[in-house]
Design an enzyme around this catalytic site. Structure first.
Site, PDB file in Angstrom:
ATOM      1  N   HIS A 197      49.201  40.319  40.473  1.00 37.53           N
ATOM      2  CA  HIS A 197      49.608  41.729  40.475  1.00 37.53           C
ATOM      3  C   HIS A 197      50.178  42.127  41.834  1.00 37.53           C
ATOM      4  CE1 HIS A 197      48.231  42.508  36.569  1.00 37.53           C
ATOM      5  NE2 HIS A 197      47.132  43.186  36.792  1.00 37.53           N
TER       6      HIS A 197
ATOM      7  N   TYR B  86      39.649  50.761  40.447  1.00 35.33           N
ATOM      8  CA  TYR B  86      40.307  50.038  39.362  1.00 35.33           C
ATOM      9  C   TYR B  86      41.765  49.776  39.748  1.00 35.33           C
ATOM     10  CZ  TYR B  86      36.326  50.960  36.270  1.00 35.33           C
ATOM     11  OH  TYR B  86      35.062  51.005  35.689  1.00 35.33           O
ATOM     12  N   GLU B  87      42.284  48.621  39.372  1.00 29.42           N
ATOM     13  CA  GLU B  87      43.604  48.227  39.856  1.00 29.42           C
ATOM     14  C   GLU B  87      44.732  49.087  39.278  1.00 29.42           C
ATOM     15  OE1 GLU B  87      43.470  44.167  38.735  1.00 29.42           O
ATOM     16  OE2 GLU B  87      44.255  44.503  36.728  1.00 29.42           O
ATOM     17  N   SER B  88      44.430  49.916  38.292  1.00 25.03           N
ATOM     18  CA  SER B  88      45.429  50.855  37.787  1.00 25.03           C
ATOM     19  C   SER B  88      45.721  51.958  38.799  1.00 25.03           C
ATOM     20  CB  SER B  88      44.937  51.474  36.479  1.00 25.03           C
ATOM     21  OG  SER B  88      43.648  52.029  36.647  1.00 25.03           O
ATOM     22  N   GLY B  89      44.977  51.996  39.895  1.00 24.53           N
ATOM     23  CA  GLY B  89      45.245  52.987  40.933  1.00 24.53           C
ATOM     24  C   GLY B  89      44.177  54.060  41.038  1.00 24.53           C
TER      25      GLY B  89
END
Lengths: 272, 256
Positions: free
Chosen positions: A104, B50-53
């Site tokens: 990512h 969380y890597e979604s921001g």
């Protein structure tokens, strides 16, 4: 100023056979309707780019639109595997799928470099993993100031990026908020862009935390209410989790997948 | 018969590893369940990233995906994905990375990419790296949660997606990885920790009712066992109540 178009016109004008195409969205605001229109218009030999090729890319791959996939994580989030993606990789069905695989952080930085007008991005990543051995687009680079060895990845510049957002005005200025992933970077990195929106309004009301893409930075905008379904549009719709769970069974076999595609994509006709 | 399952024991044991007032980079699935259990029990100020921001998400139900709307609604801040990785993860601002694995080897290296065959024609194509390589490289420490069996606990991983201790002592330093690496591996059978000298994962604790023979039989290498091998505490009534209430929130598919 962005052109206001129908979804069918937007895809016909902006997405061409052989293109490098990014449909971005991070669980939220995934441009499903635009992906279905690409399938309906029968695009071929696409290089599909996306950090998280989830169900919409499973559908595009299974429909035979893709020759190559540039990605960092391919799964059905919270559910399991992407069976059409796996079938393409493991059995070359419906055609072989070349992979360019990243993390990512690598993908996000490739878009940042593209949006920044730079040839590459630098990050401290990938070291010690087997990814550089399979992806030539991951190379070591020496910091000219400290001598530290870092990683370089080339800029991603899609021919066209497609995203979904909440709103646009009549000049095509786009407003989005909530989880915005890499959509802004992917649009600014691309040569052309198509933004589908829940609604077109006369005037945009400011929203806290919004990301605005000015109309002059976007090629075309199409009003497609519900265009993110089964993903969601914060403030407009909720995620259809039942769809994601059901997709596992639909996509597991080629015949059930084809029947689904015939009924829900080819049989649906162009929206908007 | 215990009144809890092996998966519940594993999740509780993993939650206990997370300390209050630390920041934790959370993956979806078991790591997210355990992190939310920790936040609802002993670690109310655990910062979930969380890597979604979503930074500092405080969901009152389990998110069904990494980008579930409840994470954005309850976060201290919602930032772009490049920002999560470049500003927050890479400089070492996150204390704990919490990862799962499809394969794991004796040095804690993780594979989530391909199993069997070769890379271009694998037996099983897995989802891939996602955020894991940089999480494993840059977080202060890593907690791994994974079911223990011969398919997963393998002598050598087929693909190194995320580095644990590489080929052994000193390898992380040679590679320039800044984080400390896997501090602990929690399974459905027990707890493994790296030996301070050899870096090899060593069985240090069994869950109640599990034998060392079971753990060794579920491991694809000659599993080292600590001299003071202990048996962990079973889940408390409170841990089970909270965990089951959290799990129940997942069954309502109509919620976002």
């Amino acid at each position: 100023m962005a052109k206001l178009v129908s979804l069918a016109e937007g895809v016909a004008d902006l997405v061409r056979d052989g293109d490098v195409v990014a449909l971005e969205g991070f669980t939220h605001l995934i441009p499903f309707a635009a992906g279905h229109e690409i399938i309906r218009q029968g695009r071929q030999d696409l290089t599909l780019v996306r950090m998280t090729p989830d169900v919409i890319y499973d559908q595009l791959i299974g429909a035979g639109c893709a020759r190559r996939l540039v990605f960092s994580w391919g799964g059905n989030p919270g559910v399991g595997s992407l069976h059409r993606f796996r079938d393409a990789v493991q059995h070359a069905w419906p055609r072989p799928l070349e992979l360019e695989e990243h993390s990512h952080a690598g993908m996000a930085n490739r878009y940042v470099a593209g949006a920044s007008g730079l040839p590459f991005a630098v990050l401290r990543g990938y070291t010690g993993t087997d990814l550089p051995g399979h992806t030539t687009n991951i190379r070591p680079i020496t910091c000219p100031f400290t001598g530290e060895t870092l990683t370089a990845v080339p800029a991603l510049r899609p021919d066209v990026t497609v995203v979904h957002a909440q709103r646009a005005d009549r000049n095509g200025t786009v407003q989005m908020w909530g989880i915005t992933g890499v959509q802004k970077e992917a649009v600014l990195a691309a040569h052309r862009s198509l933004v589908t929106v829940e609604e077109i309004v006369d005037e945009l009301e400011p929203v806290p935390g919004q990301v605005v893409l000015p109309g002059w930075a976007v090629t075309a905008v199409a009003e497609v209410p519900g265009g993110a379904h089964p993903s969601y549009a914060h403030g407009y719709s909720v995620r259809d989790n039942d769809f994601y769970r059901a997709w596992d069974a639909v996509s597991r076999h080629r015949d059930t997948f084809r029947a689904w595609l015939d009924e829900h994509v080819h049989g649906a006709g162009a929206m908007a | 018969m215990a009144d809890w399952t092996a998966d519940e024991m594993m999740t509780v044991a993993a939650a206990r590893q997370l300390r209050d007032d630390t920041a934790c980079f959370v993956g979806i699935g078991l790591p997210s369940t355990a992190a939310n259990l920790a936040r609802a029990t002993h670690a109310p100020n655990l910062v979930l990233i969380y890597e979604s921001g979503c930074l500092g998400a405080k969901p009152d139900r389990l998110p069904l995906s990494i980008g579930d709307g409840i994470l954005a609604d309850t976060a201290d801040a919602v930032v772009s994905v490049p920002e999560v990785f470049n500003y927050w993860l890479q400089p070492g601002r996150i204390d704990v990375g919490f990862l799962g694995a499809a394969q794991l080897d004796r040095y804690g290296n993780i594979n989530t990419t391909v199993v069997g065959g070769d890379y271009d024609a694998p037996t099983v194509r897995l989802p891939g790296a996602g955020g894991a390589p940089e999480i494993a490289a840059s977080c202060g420490e890593v907690v791994v949660i994974v079911r223990q069996d011969l398919r997963t606990f393998t002598e050598r991983v087929d693909f190194v997606t995320s580095v644990g201790y590489g080929t052994g002592p000193g390898d992380r330093e040679r590679l320039g990885l800044r984080g400390g690496g896997p501090r602990v591996v929690i399974t459905d059978l027990g707890v493994l920790e790296p030996d301070p000298i050899t870096c090899e994962l060593t069985l240090t604790r069994l869950h109640p009712g599990v034998t060392r023979e079971q753990a060794r039989a579920a491991t694809g290498w000659d599993l080292a066992v600590a001299e003071g091998l202990a048996t962990g505490e079973p889940p408390t009534a409170r841990e089970l109540t909270v965990l089951r209430a959290l799990e129940a929130t997942k069954s309502d598919g109509r919620r976002p």
